[in-house]
Design an enzyme around this catalytic site. Structure first.
Site, PDB file in Angstrom:
ATOM      1  N   ASP A   1       0.859  -1.189   0.000  1.00  0.00           N
ATOM      2  CA  ASP A   1       0.000   0.000   0.000  1.00  0.00           C
ATOM      3  C   ASP A   1       0.899   1.245   0.000  1.00  0.00           C
ATOM      4  OD1 ASP A   1      -2.296   1.492   0.167  1.00  0.00           O
ATOM      5  OD2 ASP A   1      -2.592   1.211   2.313  1.00  0.00           O
TER       6      ASP A   1
ATOM      7  N   GLU B   1       2.686   5.091  -3.941  1.00  0.00           N
ATOM      8  CA  GLU B   1       2.688   6.051  -5.073  1.00  0.00           C
ATOM      9  C   GLU B   1       4.025   6.751  -5.224  1.00  0.00           C
ATOM     10  OE1 GLU B   1       0.292   5.708  -2.793  1.00  0.00           O
ATOM     11  OE2 GLU B   1      -1.003   4.579  -4.115  1.00  0.00           O
TER      12      GLU B   1
END
Ligand SMILES: *[C@@H]1O[C@H](CO)[C@@H](O)[C@H](O)[C@H]1NC(C)=O
Ligand SMILES: *[C@@H]1O[C@H](CO)[C@@H](O)[C@H](O)[C@H]1NC(C)=O
Ligand SMILES: *[C@@H]1O[C@H](CO)[C@@H](O)[C@H](O)[C@H]1NC(C)=O
Ligand SMILES: *[C@@H]1O[C@H](CO)[C@@H](O)[C@H](O)[C@H]1NC(C)=O
Ligand SMILES: *[C@@H]1O[C@H](CO)[C@@H](O)[C@H](O)[C@H]1NC(C)=O
Ligand SMILES: *[C@@H]1O[C@H](CO)[C@@H](O)[C@H](O)[C@H]1NC(C)=O
Length: 929
Positions: free
Chosen positions: A513, A516
């Site tokens: 997770d 980005e």
């Protein structure tokens, strides 16, 4: 009066990262100081001045009367002659109100159009200077050309000489590459296939326009123009690259990750591409980046285009129909796929980026997770409750609350002390354990107390700020450093940490997770530089308005390049490191779900849609999401069933569990403070409906697994849009509330509250109710179906044989159960299907031949099972039953391999037989007379 041809060439800028700084020059008659608007103070003043004028204009009467004072009374004919739909934006700077003056300084046409948010007011005139094709030579694979530009654009460091390389790689694949022949520029480090000989009978033909330069790609045969880049000037400056093309039709798909309907609307939309942690919202750039589109041509043929570029990017869609690619770095590296049908386009795309990995069989079971179980005992209790209600569950997950202080590779000893025992218990029951890991590594502990950071620092594996120390940002654990996964040393360090942790908590899969990468600070705790990597001359319209919004600085140093180039690859590179670590540790197929993704991600991981809200519309959005990621070669995809943030309702969660049972990746996941939403917490009737939906999924797993095999082997989609199967039926082009599993299974979910019926579209043909075998003959029409709360509509397409299996509460239990084959006859009495079977977890079973492959056929009242490839696993499986839908006449006799057996025949033309006890590893035939 100004000449429209004149271009501003006076640019002020600092030396950039790639090229040499150019001499500043000034042409006679040019306005000085016309760099990209937001860069200089003088321009800001000019901008403010204009706002005042506009305001006064609005007050005093017409805006036009005041603002046109420096324009010709009549705009030149060449501007007026550009139809609105073909106006290409010459002033995309989103933070500047474009005025006639600013527009003129770029040598562009300024014309107000009827609507705001419609055609650009400042657009390129037809004779705007572009490149000229100077030479074009034949090569072994195609062409090599030289393009030159004599007039500079308004962005710094134009590359005045470009190399054009066109390779006719296969009959269905064309590769077009524009680079700077003199200075090497960043290219995406993706292993791509290279051709060794030129395509012999390409489905495409090529033309070049010399001045201005343009490429024209046509489909041979029909002559449809797939690509025509002469519509707008090509720009190739150091940090601004732009190319436009006409599209043959408005039926455009792909271009992710965005939250939109599956079919794009070409109504002056700008899509931005820059990996970003944000709850999915329409028009935002989201977690992943996929610069690939698929376009249906009017005749039902299809082509696709992939821009292999990982820089911050934008795609502009306009109703011409046309599309503009705009990127701030790298090169222009295009692959064009000729199909000619949608499935082949997606296969051809994956031949370039790589086919998805084969998931372990258990990965297709049901997964349960929430943030905020609070303890391992509570997590354990959830699993026990699921077991006591006999609800299928293959994997239990934990979110970050298992960690101590939210730090990777730690376990909260107080609340999660029994985690190792829980995992042992899961394994004892044939269940699996998956946990979350975030890439950011806590940097705030005293040295000598947190080995992952201390070791990482010693090994120099973190991303650095410009001066060479680790960049420090802030994520869940507080201050953090960010591992540089572009460095092979980092993979080794990641493996070592995972290995040590696995010895404590023997997890089976990983959920990566925040990759980005997400950062609670903009850039770093100290912000970013004022240079042109952090503040490029042009910043795409990304959320937050800067490249460092809620992530790390673009100027940060990674071993392969600057973060500016590698940002969109962070999740991909982390997934690659994680997959190889899991293989090294477990020796089995890795199971990984990643939030951030990039082309070729499917080789290492699946994806969940980060679907953040427990709302009806979020449930709908999950379907275009599924379909898109199947186009992107990441078939293992699903949304958080019942929604992540906010509290669900029993009705919503029931419908969502039913739809989620048909997500290729099925996980119910919930946030910290919301009401529990695992199946056991609901009323008996809701719980039963959820359980039944999961039982249907588990029964269909042999079919689903076979679809994944075809995805892995040749790039088939698993969750499939209807138009892939019916490309001639335009009614299917915009459908995104229904989808298929493979070729044969149509899912028609309820997506709104308070209804007991659903309207679905059924393409022409016979469709059989999955549960009853009753048939529905469609002429290509909408059909209203009963949909009480305990029912999800699923239909089998005529001509299919589906392998199903007696379901159980885990795949470990069900995978040994007997098969029940379901044949749904076509109007000619034919059907076909297949089954891929292996041990469900070993590496490379297909590549090593350790699998069985069986093909089922029905023709002239004979069902045959033919074993085309056989290994040991299949020997343990029996075929217990066959059900045939659409048997028009009551049979008198049914025989298996020549021996008569009992059967039943029902009014709705369903023939069934059971207790067959046939060995799957031997061919057999069943005949009815
Ligand atoms: C193309 O061929 C011409 C003449 O044969 C030669 O001068 C030129 O350098 C070649 N260009 C390229 C890009 O190879
Ligand atoms: C760049 O390369 C081309 C050919 O590859 C050459 O003709 C040109 O002079 C080079 N230099 C510059 C500054 O463009
Ligand atoms: C390509 O586009 C240009 C510019 O719009 C147009 O003039 C030309 O006719 C187009 N060519 C083809 C073959 O469609
Ligand atoms: C968890 O359960 C174990 C055994 O049932 C018990 O010993 C332990 O105290 C419990 N832990 C917590 C935090 O409740
Ligand atoms: C980052 O800095 C460390 C020293 O702190 C160094 O060992 C490492 O090589 C640097 N990495 C990059 C990509 O510059
Ligand atoms: C959105 O939900 C995903 C899925 O669990 C989670 O990882 C992410 O942090 C959430 N984002 C926000 C901003 O809430």
């Amino acid at each position: 009066m100004k000449s429209y041809r004149k271009l501003p060439t006076h640019v002020t800028h600092a030396p950039g990262p790639y090229g040499e700084e150019e001499e500043e020059e000034e042409e006679e008659g040019n306005e000085p100081g016309s760099p990209p608007a937001k860069k200089t103070l003088s321009l800001r003043w000019q901008w403010l001045g204009v706002v005042v004028i506009v305001g006064a204009g609005l007050l005093g009467g017409t805006f036009w009367a005041i603002s046109v004072r420096r324009l010709p009374v009549e705009p030149p004919g060449k501007c007026i002659s550009v139809p609105e739909s073909q106006r290409f934006d010459c002033y995309p700077e989103w933070d500047t109100v474009v005025t006639p003056e600013l527009c003129q300084m770029r040598g562009c046409c300024f014309l107000q159009s009827s609507s705001r948010g419609g055609p650009p007011w400042c657009f390129y005139p037809p004779d705007f200077p572009s490149y000229t094709l100077k030479t074009l030579n034949r090569t072994e694979l195609g062409f090599l050309g030289v393009l030159t530009r004599t007039v500079k654009t308004y962005y710094p460091r134009d590359v005045l000489v470009l190399q054009l390389q066109v390779d006719l790689e296969t009959d269905t694949r064309l590769h077009i590459k524009l680079t700077d022949p003199n200075n090497s520029r960043y290219e995406v480090p993706l292993e791509v296939p290279s051709a060794t000989k030129k395509a012999e009978n390409p489905l495409y033909s090529l033309d070049f326009s010399r001045d201005p330069f343009g490429i024209l790609v046509k489909r041979r045969g029909s002559g449809v123009v797939l690509l025509n880049t002469t519509v707008a000037p090509l720009i190739f400056a150091d940090q601004f690259l732009q190319i436009s093309t006409l599209l043959p039709s408005a039926f455009l798909y792909g271009l992710g990750e965005h939250r939109r309907g599956f079919l794009h609307h070409l109504d002056w939309t700008t899509l931005s591409f820059w990996a970003r942690d944000v709850p999915p919202t329409e028009s935002y750039n989201l977690y992943g980046v996929h610069p690939f589109y698929l376009n249906m041509e009017e005749a039902g043929t299809t082509h696709g285009v992939f821009l292999l570029n990982s820089n911050a990017m934008e795609v502009v869609l306009q109703p011409a129909p046309a599309l503009t690619w705009r990127t701030v770095g790298g090169i222009l590296d295009f692959y064009i796929f000729l199909g000619p049908d949608p499935s082949s386009v997606v296969q051809q795309y994956q031949q370039v980026i790589g086919f998805p990995t084969m998931p372990p069989f258990w990965g297709l079971g049901f997964h349960l997770c929430r943030w905020g179980y609070g303890s391992s005992n509570q997590t354990w209790q959830t699993v026990k409750n699921m077991r006591s209600y006999l609800i299928p569950q293959d994997a239990q997950w934990n979110d970050i609350d298992y960690m101590e202080g939210s730090r990777d590779f730690t376990v909260d000893p107080g609340h999660f002390g029994t985690l190792p025992q829980l995992v042992m218990d899961l394994h004892k029951h044939g269940q699996y354990y998956v946990l979350i890991l975030d890439p950011a590594i806590s940097s705030s502990q005293a040295t000598g107390t947190y080995a992952p950071y201390d070791e990482g620092l010693k090994k120099g594996i973190f991303i650095n700020i410009t001066h060479g120390q680790p960049l420090i940002g802030q994520v869940w654990p507080g201050l953090t450093a960010f591992p540089d996964f572009s460095n092979p040393e980092t993979h080794q360090w990641w493996l070592e940490n995972l290995n040590v942790f696995h010895a404590r908590v023997p997890f089976d899969g990983l959920w990566i997770d925040m990759n980005e990468p997400s950062n609670f600070k903009d850039g770093s705790v100290d912000g970013c530089t004022s240079g042109e990597l952090d503040n490029p001359p042009y910043t795409p319209a990304v959320l937050g308005g800067s490249l460092f919004a809620k992530t790390i600085c673009a100027s940060a140093k990674q071993s392969l390049s600057f973060h500016y180039d590698l940002h969109n690859l962070y999740g991909l590179m982390e997934a690659k490191a994680t997959a190889s670590a899991l293989i090294a540790i477990r020796g089995k197929r890795p199971f990984i779900i990643s939030r951030s993704t990039f082309p070729s991600q499917g080789r290492y991981s699946g994806h969940w849609l980060g679907d953040n809200r427990s709302e009806w519309k979020d449930m709908y959005w999950s379907i275009p999401g599924l379909l898109n990621f199947n186009l992107f070669g990441i078939p293992l995809v699903g949304a958080d069933i019942c929604g992540f943030s906010g509290s669900t309702t029993e009705e919503l969660c029931t419908r969502w569990m039913q739809l989620g049972a048909f997500y290729p990746f099925a996980r119910n996941h919930n946030t910290k403070d919301a009401k529990a939403q695992d199946p056991v917490v609901f009323s008996p009737s809701a719980r039963t409906a959820m359980k039944e939906a999961l039982m249907t999924r588990y029964a269909l797993l042999p079919y689903l697994y076979t679809l994944f095999h075809h995805a892995h082997r040749r790039g088939d989609t698993v969750a499939r849009p209807l138009f892939f199967e019916f490309p001639q039926d335009k009614n299917t082009y915009a459908l995104d509330q229904q989808f298929l599993w493979g070729r044969n299974l149509l899912v028609t979910p309820v997506l709104e509250p308070g209804v007991d019926a659903v309207i679905g579209y059924f393409p022409i043909g016979v469709w059989y109710d999955y549960y009853t075998g009753s048939s529905l003959q469609s002429q290509g029409e909408k059909v209203k179906l009963a949909a009480p709360l305990n029912h999800i509509n699923v239909h089998i397409r005529e001509g299919a044989v589906l392998p199903t299996q007696k379901p159980d509460i885990t795949t470990w239990m069900s995978s040994g159960n007997p098969l029940l084959l379901v044949a749904a006859l076509s109007q000619e009495g034919m059907a076909w299907g297949d089954l891929f079977w292996d041990d469900g977890e070993s590496l490379d079973t297909f590549e090593r031949g350790n699998y069985s492959y069986v093909v089922f056929n029905v023709s002239q009242n004979v069902f045959t099972s033919s074993v085309l490839h056989c290994n040991l696993e299949a020997i343990y499986i029996t075929v217990d039953g066959l059900t045939v839908y659409g048997v028009q006449k009551q049979p008198q006799v049914v025989t298996v391999n020549g021996k008569e057996i009992p059967f039943s025949y029902m009014e709705n033309k369903v023939l069934s037989m059971s207790g067959l006890n046939l060995n799957l590893s031997r061919s057999f035939s069943i005949k009815w007379i």
